[in-house]
Design a protein around this motif. Structure first.
Motif, PDB file in Angstrom:
ATOM      1  N   PRO A 323       0.813  -1.230   0.000  1.00  0.00           N
ATOM      2  CA  PRO A 323       0.000   0.000   0.000  1.00  0.00           C
ATOM      3  C   PRO A 323       0.843   1.276   0.000  1.00  0.00           C
ATOM      4  CG  PRO A 323      -0.811  -1.573   1.627  1.00  0.00           C
ATOM      5  CD  PRO A 323       0.521  -2.082   1.169  1.00  0.00           C
ATOM      6  N   LYS A 324       0.334   2.290  -0.679  1.00  0.00           N
ATOM      7  CA  LYS A 324       0.960   3.609  -0.682  1.00  0.00           C
ATOM      8  C   LYS A 324       0.423   4.422   0.495  1.00  0.00           C
ATOM      9  CE  LYS A 324      -0.421   4.853  -4.797  1.00  0.00           C
ATOM     10  NZ  LYS A 324      -0.545   5.562  -6.098  1.00  0.00           N
ATOM     11  N   ASN A 325       1.111   5.505   0.826  1.00  0.00           N
ATOM     12  CA  ASN A 325       0.643   6.374   1.901  1.00  0.00           C
ATOM     13  C   ASN A 325      -0.423   7.350   1.414  1.00  0.00           C
ATOM     14  OD1 ASN A 325       2.301   5.492   4.177  1.00  0.00           O
ATOM     15  ND2 ASN A 325       4.012   6.218   2.942  1.00  0.00           N
ATOM     16  N   ASP A 326      -0.281   7.787   0.176  1.00  0.00           N
ATOM     17  CA  ASP A 326      -1.224   8.721  -0.411  1.00  0.00           C
ATOM     18  C   ASP A 326      -1.473   8.304  -1.859  1.00  0.00           C
ATOM     19  OD1 ASP A 326      -1.635  11.513  -2.019  1.00  0.00           O
ATOM     20  OD2 ASP A 326      -2.465  11.664   0.008  1.00  0.00           O
ATOM     21  N   ALA A 327      -2.686   8.526  -2.333  1.00  0.00           N
ATOM     22  CA  ALA A 327      -3.040   8.097  -3.687  1.00  0.00           C
ATOM     23  C   ALA A 327      -2.143   8.723  -4.746  1.00  0.00           C
ATOM     24  CB  ALA A 327      -4.502   8.436  -3.968  1.00  0.00           C
ATOM     25  N   ALA A 328      -1.620   9.916  -4.481  1.00  0.00           N
ATOM     26  CA  ALA A 328      -0.784  10.614  -5.462  1.00  0.00           C
ATOM     27  C   ALA A 328       0.668  10.163  -5.422  1.00  0.00           C
ATOM     28  CB  ALA A 328      -0.861  12.120  -5.228  1.00  0.00           C
ATOM     29  N   ASP A 329       1.063   9.340  -4.438  1.00  0.00           N
ATOM     30  CA  ASP A 329       2.445   8.894  -4.311  1.00  0.00           C
ATOM     31  C   ASP A 329       2.828   7.945  -5.441  1.00  0.00           C
ATOM     32  OD1 ASP A 329       2.596  10.324  -1.990  1.00  0.00           O
ATOM     33  OD2 ASP A 329       2.461   8.582  -0.653  1.00  0.00           O
ATOM     34  N   GLU A 330       4.124   7.905  -5.743  1.00  0.00           N
ATOM     35  CA  GLU A 330       4.634   6.912  -6.679  1.00  0.00           C
ATOM     36  C   GLU A 330       4.502   5.534  -6.043  1.00  0.00           C
ATOM     37  OE1 GLU A 330       8.846   5.692  -8.927  1.00  0.00           O
ATOM     38  OE2 GLU A 330       8.721   7.502  -7.684  1.00  0.00           O
ATOM     39  N   GLY A 331       3.959   4.585  -6.768  1.00  0.00           N
ATOM     40  CA  GLY A 331       3.748   3.255  -6.219  1.00  0.00           C
ATOM     41  C   GLY A 331       4.918   2.329  -6.440  1.00  0.00           C
ATOM     42  N   GLY A 332       4.839   1.156  -5.850  1.00  0.00           N
ATOM     43  CA  GLY A 332       5.833   0.117  -6.058  1.00  0.00           C
ATOM     44  C   GLY A 332       6.855  -0.029  -4.955  1.00  0.00           C
TER      45      GLY A 332
END
Length: 464
Positions: A323-332
């Motif tokens: 999971p990412k911390n924020d939807a706008a963060d770079e994933g992976g």
């Protein structure tokens, strides 16, 4: 204090062991510092060379045959290098890394032959480097003419030198009971946040099961579960930052504590920590027995996703990204584990030992076929073939959503690696202790962070 006494004892034992080996094997110079042994002077450019006379090297590992396919792997190496024989020493048949470390320390203290060492985590790797058990391999790498940071997905540099090469590349992911998701009307996430994870866990929780299970921390180990939010960013994901200062003032560490408290205490969607310890619960049984619908774990589980004799699979499995911390963060971004393949400082066959770890962390990973390699020389077709081959060895591979697995592993990336400090294990124990005070309602989040900042700073100061 007990921890420091233990370390001092092990250090003294190791020094005695090294001395005894040195006496038995004759004069030997360290490869580092420009003074090379006779065998390292015989290096052949392009592969670090190997000894002309037939030698036998001892390889100590925590990995068992089931997980690492040693017979086939070592046979392939010995065919490629007929003058180097590898004597495999499995330190724990059940793959218990703590048991393996204890036995390895005893082997070192007794003066046993050590040549190739495998460590499963950065803390144990750094700690044994600090104890003088591991030899630097910079000269061999320079002779081979490659950059570790470019050649591998994991950079193993420690205090300006290389003491190991990385084997597997096991990013963490979320295993999902797809049948439970279908019952709850939930899709397999391809891009999600910790808020989504919390919501999924709550929706999946019933009278008979919890939405998720966090297998740590435990006895100073499984610290990934204390970095839930920290691990989802590109840098400074450890408890000690790159500049040597503590990282407990990072808002994402606070968020990790908030996640743990909310899910266990408020939503009751995570298995209680007291149950984990008192009942000695394990993530495999919790997931395969369907006592937890989601498990955040490392991708070493690839070899078991389709079920095994010990853990049959009675449902369908899918995989979601970390999971990412924020939807706008770079994933992976995710925690990544690897095997640190090292050369023992007491080895009388350092060149042969290096030749083995270089081969094993490159071509050997393809032969072994059990894990995604850290080596960047793997093609897309080879990558897909490895995944398909891994699942084919399980009991019911057709029950695994292979597309979701490949998608997650393909997009996974490691945060900037911060070389572990030699006292990292001591910090882990402190984090474990303070977390337990929090989860046992002996202190709140503010008090936990304050205590960690104070105690860890004392450790940092005492090691300057």
């Amino acid at each position: 204090m007990a921890r420091r006494k233990w370390l001092l004892t092990v250090c003294l034992f190791c020094l005695v062991g090294v001395f005894l080996v040195g006496c038995n094997s004759g004069e030997e110079e360290d490869v580092a510092g420009g003074e090379q042994t006779q065998e390292s002077g015989d290096q052949e450019a392009g592969n670090g060379g190997h000894e002309k006379e037939e030698v036998t090297i001892k390889f100590h590992t925590h990995g068992n045959e089931t997980s690492y396919n040693w017979k086939e792997t070592l046979a392939a190496f010995e065919e490629a290098y007929p003058d180097i024989n590898v004597d495999l020493v499995i330190l724990s048949e059940k793959g218990d890394t703590q048991e393996a470390l204890q036995k390895l320390d005893l082997e070192a203290a007794s003066g046993a032959q050590l040549d190739v060492l495998m460590f499963s985590d950065p803390a144990s790797y750094a700690e044994r480097v600090g104890l003088g058990m591991v030899a630097p391999i910079d000269d061999f790498i320079e002779a081979d003419g490659f950059d570790v940071g470019e050649e591998y997905k994991v950079d193993t540099i420690l205090d300006g030198s290389y003491y190991a090469l990385p084997g597997k590349f096991n990013p963490w992911y979320v295993l999902l009971n797809k049948d439970h998701l279908d019952e709850a009307g939930l899709e397999v996430p391809q891009d999600w946040t910790w808020d989504d994870f919390i919501a999924y866990a709550k929706a999946l929780t019933t009278e008979d099961r919890h939405g998720t299970f966090f297998h740590g921390p435990q006895n100073g180990g499984w610290m990934e579960y204390m970095k839930l939010a920290l691990a989802g960013k590109p840098e400074n994901t450890e408890f000690v930052k790159e500049d040597g200062t503590s990282n407990f003032d990072d808002p994402l560490f606070r968020k990790t504590l908030e996640i743990r408290v909310k899910m266990e205490k408020e939503d009751q969607s995570a298995t209680p920590y007291t149950d984990i310890l008192s009942q000695k619960l394990h993530y495999r049984t919790q997931f395969f027995n369907e006592d937890a619908s989601m498990i955040l774990i490392g991708s070493w589980m690839n070899t078991e996703l389709g079920g095994t004799d010990q853990f049959p699979l009675d449902f369908h499995v899918a995989v979601a990204p970390y999971p990412k911390n924020d939807a706008a963060d770079e994933g992976g971004f995710a925690p990544v584990t690897t095997d640190y393949m090292a050369v023992a400082k007491s080895s009388a066959h350092k060149e042969a030992a290096y030749t083995f770890i270089r081969w094993y962390t490159t071509e050997g990973q393809l032969v072994q076929g059990r894990n995604v390699p850290s080596w960047n020389g793997v093609t897309e077709d080879e990558f897909a073939a490895i995944i398909e081959g891994i699942l084919a060895e399980t009991e019911e591979p057709e029950k695994v959503d292979i597309d979701s697995l490949i998608r997650v592993l393909t997009n996974a990336k490691s945060s900037k690696i911060i070389p572990p400090v030699s006292y990292q294990a001591e910090i882990y124990n402190v984090v474990n202790e303070e977390y337990e005070k929090l989860i046992y309602d002996q202190q709140n989040i503010e008090e936990t962070i304050a205590a960690l900042q104070e105690r860890v700073q004392e450790i940092i100061d005492s090691n300057q």
